[in-house]
Enzyme design. Structure first.
Site, short mmCIF file in Angstrom:
data_model
loop_
_atom_site.label_atom_id
_atom_site.label_comp_id
_atom_site.label_asym_id
_atom_site.label_seq_id
_atom_site.Cartn_x
_atom_site.Cartn_y
_atom_site.Cartn_z
N TYR A 79 1.05 11.10 -8.48
CA TYR A 79 1.89 12.37 -8.27
C TYR A 79 3.04 12.77 -8.32
CZ TYR A 79 -2.60 12.39 -5.15
OH TYR A 79 -3.56 12.22 -4.55
N ASP A 139 1.01 -0.98 -0.02
CA ASP A 139 -0.03 -0.04 -0.08
C ASP A 139 1.17 0.62 -0.24
OD1 ASP A 139 -2.58 1.11 -0.03
OD2 ASP A 139 -2.59 1.76 1.83
#
Length: 182
Positions: free
Chosen positions: A141, A55
């Protein structure tokens, strides 16, 4: 993972080889979400293989480490331009500029052999934010994140360069040490 581990003759099988269903990421941390995914894979494969899941996300200091585990949610349907605007607006609402804000990419790997045998490996790439976005390489990002001691965003460097410094690479290096250099 397969590209980074290619020299070690290890192959990772994606969960999609076994099921089309992904577990709900209901954890409150990178670690909890990585464990949810790895344990789900273990259950689906009846624990025939060690299961590795990660994650990861972007944490921005001035935003109390948001978006964090909600990084993909901020980019609703992979609309990262939307996410960039959310970040910019939230920072500007605090009376600050996005430029130079402290941030980090975080990755948590969970290696689970069975429900009782679990290992966690974390990688953190620290840096700062820039706006407007720069570069078309990478994903997510990357175009607004500049690693410490760098001049280019992750969106401006090659995948090869990124794979040498990324948060995933840092976590995978710890995993490699655990697996091969005990």
């Amino acid at each position: 993972f397969n590209k980074i581990f290619s020299s070690l003759d290890i192959t990772f099988l994606p969960l999609s080889d076994f099921t089309k269903k992904s577990p709900s990421e209901t954890g409150k941390s990178y670690k909890e979400n990585a464990l949810i995914k790895a344990e789900n894979a273990g259950n689906i494969t009846s624990w025939r293989f060690p299961c590795l899941a990660d994650d990861s996300g972007l944490s921005i200091k001035i935003l109390s480490n948001q978006p964090g585990i909600h990084s993909s949610e901020w980019a609703l349907k992979d609309n990262y331009l939307r996410a960039f605007d959310i970040i910019k607006n939230k920072i500007e609402n605090k009376g600050q500029s996005i430029e130079g804000q402290s941030a980090s990419f975080n990755c948590c790997l969970a290696l689970v052999y069975n429900p009782a045998k679990k290992y966690i490996f974390n990688g953190v790439l620290k840096g700062t934010l820039t706006f407007p976005p720069r570069g078309t390489k990478g994903f997510g990002y990357d175009p607004i994140f500049i690693p410490h001691r760098a001049k280019k965003t992750l969106g401006e460097i090659s995948k090869n360069e990124k794979n040498k410094i990324s948060h995933r690479k840092l976590a995978l290096d710890k995993l490699k040490v655990f697996l091969f250099e005990k």
